[in-house]
Design a protein around this motif. Structure first.
Motif, PDB file in Angstrom:
ATOM      1  N   PHE A   1       0.884  -1.167   0.000  1.00  0.00           N
ATOM      2  CA  PHE A   1       0.000   0.000   0.000  1.00  0.00           C
ATOM      3  C   PHE A   1       0.921   1.215   0.000  1.00  0.00           C
ATOM      4  N   ALA A   2       1.030   1.883  -1.130  1.00  0.00           N
ATOM      5  CA  ALA A   2       1.921   3.027  -1.267  1.00  0.00           C
ATOM      6  C   ALA A   2       1.098   4.300  -1.240  1.00  0.00           C
ATOM      7  N   LEU A   3       1.242   5.056  -0.175  1.00  0.00           N
ATOM      8  CA  LEU A   3       0.406   6.227   0.079  1.00  0.00           C
ATOM      9  C   LEU A   3       1.119   7.497  -0.361  1.00  0.00           C
ATOM     10  N   PRO A   4       0.368   8.571  -0.590  1.00  0.00           N
ATOM     11  CA  PRO A   4       0.985   9.854  -0.942  1.00  0.00           C
ATOM     12  C   PRO A   4       1.874  10.361   0.185  1.00  0.00           C
ATOM     13  N   GLY A   5       2.748  11.309  -0.141  1.00  0.00           N
ATOM     14  CA  GLY A   5       3.677  11.835   0.845  1.00  0.00           C
ATOM     15  C   GLY A   5       3.125  12.955   1.696  1.00  0.00           C
ATOM     16  N   ASN A   6       2.149  13.723   1.193  1.00  0.00           N
ATOM     17  CA  ASN A   6       1.586  14.797   2.001  1.00  0.00           C
ATOM     18  C   ASN A   6       0.957  14.226   3.264  1.00  0.00           C
ATOM     19  N   PRO A   7       1.220  14.821   4.438  1.00  0.00           N
ATOM     20  CA  PRO A   7       0.803  14.205   5.703  1.00  0.00           C
ATOM     21  C   PRO A   7      -0.682  13.903   5.814  1.00  0.00           C
ATOM     22  N   VAL A   8      -1.539  14.852   5.425  1.00  0.00           N
ATOM     23  CA  VAL A   8      -2.982  14.600   5.519  1.00  0.00           C
ATOM     24  C   VAL A   8      -3.404  13.554   4.497  1.00  0.00           C
ATOM     25  N   ALA A   9      -2.881  13.663   3.282  1.00  0.00           N
ATOM     26  CA  ALA A   9      -3.232  12.700   2.238  1.00  0.00           C
ATOM     27  C   ALA A   9      -2.820  11.289   2.629  1.00  0.00           C
ATOM     28  N   ALA A  10      -1.661  11.158   3.268  1.00  0.00           N
ATOM     29  CA  ALA A  10      -1.192   9.838   3.696  1.00  0.00           C
ATOM     30  C   ALA A  10      -2.165   9.212   4.689  1.00  0.00           C
ATOM     31  N   LEU A  11      -2.603   9.999   5.675  1.00  0.00           N
ATOM     32  CA  LEU A  11      -3.486   9.450   6.701  1.00  0.00           C
ATOM     33  C   LEU A  11      -4.889   9.190   6.157  1.00  0.00           C
ATOM     34  N   VAL A  12      -5.381  10.092   5.310  1.00  0.00           N
ATOM     35  CA  VAL A  12      -6.710   9.894   4.725  1.00  0.00           C
ATOM     36  C   VAL A  12      -6.728   8.650   3.847  1.00  0.00           C
ATOM     37  N   THR A  13      -5.726   8.474   2.991  1.00  0.00           N
ATOM     38  CA  THR A  13      -5.715   7.286   2.128  1.00  0.00           C
ATOM     39  C   THR A  13      -5.528   6.016   2.947  1.00  0.00           C
ATOM     40  N   PHE A  14      -4.826   6.117   4.071  1.00  0.00           N
ATOM     41  CA  PHE A  14      -4.754   4.955   4.968  1.00  0.00           C
ATOM     42  C   PHE A  14      -6.147   4.576   5.441  1.00  0.00           C
ATOM     43  N   TYR A  15      -6.912   5.544   5.933  1.00  0.00           N
ATOM     44  CA  TYR A  15      -8.262   5.262   6.422  1.00  0.00           C
ATOM     45  C   TYR A  15      -9.171   4.747   5.307  1.00  0.00           C
ATOM     46  N   VAL A  16      -9.030   5.320   4.131  1.00  0.00           N
ATOM     47  CA  VAL A  16      -9.942   4.987   3.032  1.00  0.00           C
ATOM     48  C   VAL A  16      -9.623   3.621   2.427  1.00  0.00           C
ATOM     49  N   PHE A  17      -8.334   3.310   2.243  1.00  0.00           N
ATOM     50  CA  PHE A  17      -7.961   2.105   1.500  1.00  0.00           C
ATOM     51  C   PHE A  17      -7.262   1.032   2.332  1.00  0.00           C
ATOM     52  N   ALA A  18      -6.375   1.430   3.231  1.00  0.00           N
ATOM     53  CA  ALA A  18      -5.547   0.428   3.907  1.00  0.00           C
ATOM     54  C   ALA A  18      -6.196  -0.147   5.157  1.00  0.00           C
ATOM     55  N   ARG A  19      -6.924   0.664   5.907  1.00  0.00           N
ATOM     56  CA  ARG A  19      -7.426   0.207   7.204  1.00  0.00           C
ATOM     57  C   ARG A  19      -8.263  -1.054   7.102  1.00  0.00           C
ATOM     58  N   GLU A  20      -9.324  -1.027   6.309  1.00  0.00           N
ATOM     59  CA  GLU A  20     -10.195  -2.197   6.202  1.00  0.00           C
ATOM     60  C   GLU A  20      -9.486  -3.354   5.513  1.00  0.00           C
ATOM     61  N   ALA A  21      -8.606  -3.038   4.565  1.00  0.00           N
ATOM     62  CA  ALA A  21      -7.869  -4.089   3.871  1.00  0.00           C
ATOM     63  C   ALA A  21      -6.956  -4.847   4.830  1.00  0.00           C
ATOM     64  N   LEU A  22      -6.291  -4.122   5.733  1.00  0.00           N
ATOM     65  CA  LEU A  22      -5.409  -4.773   6.689  1.00  0.00           C
ATOM     66  C   LEU A  22      -6.201  -5.624   7.673  1.00  0.00           C
ATOM     67  N   LEU A  23      -7.358  -5.153   8.081  1.00  0.00           N
ATOM     68  CA  LEU A  23      -8.215  -5.976   8.938  1.00  0.00           C
ATOM     69  C   LEU A  23      -8.660  -7.237   8.206  1.00  0.00           C
ATOM     70  N   GLN A  24      -8.961  -7.100   6.919  1.00  0.00           N
ATOM     71  CA  GLN A  24      -9.325  -8.267   6.111  1.00  0.00           C
ATOM     72  C   GLN A  24      -8.158  -9.245   6.030  1.00  0.00           C
ATOM     73  N   LEU A  25      -6.951  -8.737   5.796  1.00  0.00           N
ATOM     74  CA  LEU A  25      -5.775  -9.605   5.768  1.00  0.00           C
ATOM     75  C   LEU A  25      -5.564 -10.298   7.106  1.00  0.00           C
ATOM     76  N   ALA A  26      -5.869  -9.607   8.199  1.00  0.00           N
ATOM     77  CA  ALA A  26      -5.703 -10.175   9.536  1.00  0.00           C
ATOM     78  C   ALA A  26      -6.736 -11.236   9.853  1.00  0.00           C
ATOM     79  N   GLY A  27      -7.742 -11.388   8.992  1.00  0.00           N
ATOM     80  CA  GLY A  27      -8.765 -12.398   9.200  1.00  0.00           C
ATOM     81  C   GLY A  27     -10.013 -11.909   9.884  1.00  0.00           C
ATOM     82  N   ALA A  28     -10.114 -10.611  10.110  1.00  0.00           N
ATOM     83  CA  ALA A  28     -11.295 -10.062  10.768  1.00  0.00           C
ATOM     84  C   ALA A  28     -12.472 -10.042   9.804  1.00  0.00           C
ATOM     85  N   THR A  29     -13.646 -10.327  10.308  1.00  0.00           N
ATOM     86  CA  THR A  29     -14.861 -10.259   9.507  1.00  0.00           C
ATOM     87  C   THR A  29     -15.126  -8.806   9.129  1.00  0.00           C
ATOM     88  N   PRO A  30     -15.296  -8.517   7.836  1.00  0.00           N
ATOM     89  CA  PRO A  30     -15.530  -7.120   7.438  1.00  0.00           C
ATOM     90  C   PRO A  30     -16.770  -6.549   8.111  1.00  0.00           C
TER      91      PRO A  30
END
Length: 422
Positions: free
Chosen positions: A311-340
């Protein structure tokens, strides 16, 4: 086609919607393998590896839901009060030792075992007691009131919690109530984290001319820690092909997923695209969103043949955190085996008008507060992707959908509360 299969979504120069990008990521991922048994105090925030079956009935016996008087509800009448002698007292943890008289009541405490033949409890505040008797007026209770039945919460052999559950504080109490002292959980997801850029310095280092302190690693590491994953912090990586390759190879060897911020996400340099093509099948996406348009995602090839997701996020600080919440957060929980779980969305009235053009999703830093007509929301002001202070001042992201236009004051908008993103 390589052994990793086709890229999740080879978007090329196409602008993807946020929904398209999220769907492509979710469709690509399979939970990691591996589980372990941990003691209950260590289970908070872990993902349950198998259904947790209740070994007992909960409650284990019919019991009183109130402090009051237990009696046989068949004695109740609609046209006359019920007046009964009080035979004794039943305490929680001390079942009545004698033989209950069907024509008598028993003083009973909350949680105490219901005596045989007594199926109803009148709360003490609805009864008149004195001189060894209790009086119950018509309509005060109905037969069966205030009795908790054996197994009404859980019956022995039935699942108390299902596999994929991300264990929360209330779950800890539920598991303890079953007498279970250890649980089987999935192993922790390991996420490698690094920032790229010649201009970056770590806090504590001297700040050379033209350089900035790296805030992304600190905010992203904290966001990862709140997900309960194991973080492998690989530090700062200069804009150098050899250094980037060495760090990515280290990340692939040590982690299940790789989270970066900075130059690797843009993919403008030929060496970056060529390197990622050699290591896997990462797709560079232009997502129709603000902030955070440049984003890269895809599998990197590991020695064991399995993918390590980048997951390669933008460098701007706000953009990095927003894209984490939008794309990476749920995906990482899915990888961890958590029920969506669908992300909880709050509807709040916008305090002020907001300009927005259709064709992209916007995530604005905002403050949600109680208003005279329910929840209200207002932005933190200037929404530049580098203004991290505004992210710290906010308690939510105000979400304006892909097809949505400008918002008038008083209109309802969608809001993601930061606490809900934990």
């Amino acid at each position: 086609m390589s052994e990793l299969g086709p890229s999740p979504l080879a978007a090329g120069d196409k602008n993807l919607s946020v929904a398209e990008a999220r769907a492509a990521i979710a469709a690509s991922l399979t939970p990691i393998a591996g589980d372990e048994t941990v003691d209950l105090p260590e289970a908070l925030g872990r993902v349950l590896a198998q259904d947790l079956l209740s070994p007992i009935d909960v409650p284990a016996h019919d019991n009183s839901a109130m402090d009051g008087y237990a009696f046989d509800g068949a004695l109740l009448r609609d046209d006359a009060p019920l007046d009964l002698p009080v035979q004794g007292t039943v305490y929680a943890g001390q079942p009545f030792a004698g033989v209950p008289d069907r024509l008598a009541a028993l003083r009973i405490m909350t949680g105490a075992v219901m005596p045989p033949g007594h199926d109803t409890v009148v709360p003490q505040e609805l009864a008149s007691a004195g001189d060894g008797r209790v009086r119950i007026e018509p309509g005060a209770v109905r037969r069966g009131d205030n009795r908790r039945r054996r197994g009404e919460d859980l019956s022995a052999g039935r699942p108390a919690l299902h596999a994929g559950r991300l264990l929360r504080p209330a779950d800890m109490g539920l598991i303890a109530s079953l007498g279970i002292e250890s649980v089987r959980v999935r192993r922790r997801l390991r996420v490698a984290l690094f920032s790229t850029g010649d201009e970056l310095r770590s806090p504590g280092q001297a700040l050379d001319a033209g350089c900035v302190y790296d805030s992304n690693r600190s905010s992203l590491r904290a966001a990862l820690q709140r997900l309960g994953v194991e973080v492998v912090d690989l530090g700062l990586v200069p804009d150098d092909p050899a250094a980037l390759q060495a760090t990515l190879e280290q990340a692939i060897a040590q982690a299940d997923a790789v989270l970066t911020s900075g130059g690797v996400s843009v993919g403008e340099a030929d060496h970056t695209r060529a390197l990622l093509a050699r290591l896997g099948e990462v797709a560079f996406w232009k997502v129709a969103m603000r902030p955070g348009r440049p984003f890269a995602f895809g599998p990197l090839r590991a020695a064991d043949g399995g993918p390590r997701w980048l997951f390669a996020l933008p460098g701007n600080p706000v953009a990095a955190l927003v894209t984490f919440y939008v794309f990476a957060r749920e995906a990482l929980l899915q990888l961890a085996g958590a029920t969506p779980q669908p992300l909880p969305v709050l509807r709040a009235r916008s305090v002020a008008p907001i300009r927005k053009r259709p064709g992209r999703t916007e995530f604005q830093r905002a403050v949600v507060s109680p208003g005279t007509e329910g929840w209200q929301v207002q932005t933190t002001g200037t929404q530049g992707a580098g203004i991290l202070r505004s992210m710290s001042e906010a308690n939510a992201l105000l979400v304006l959908g892909h097809e949505q236009g400008s918002v008038a004051a008083g209109e309802f908008v969608d809001v993601w509360l930061f606490d809900g993103l934990a």
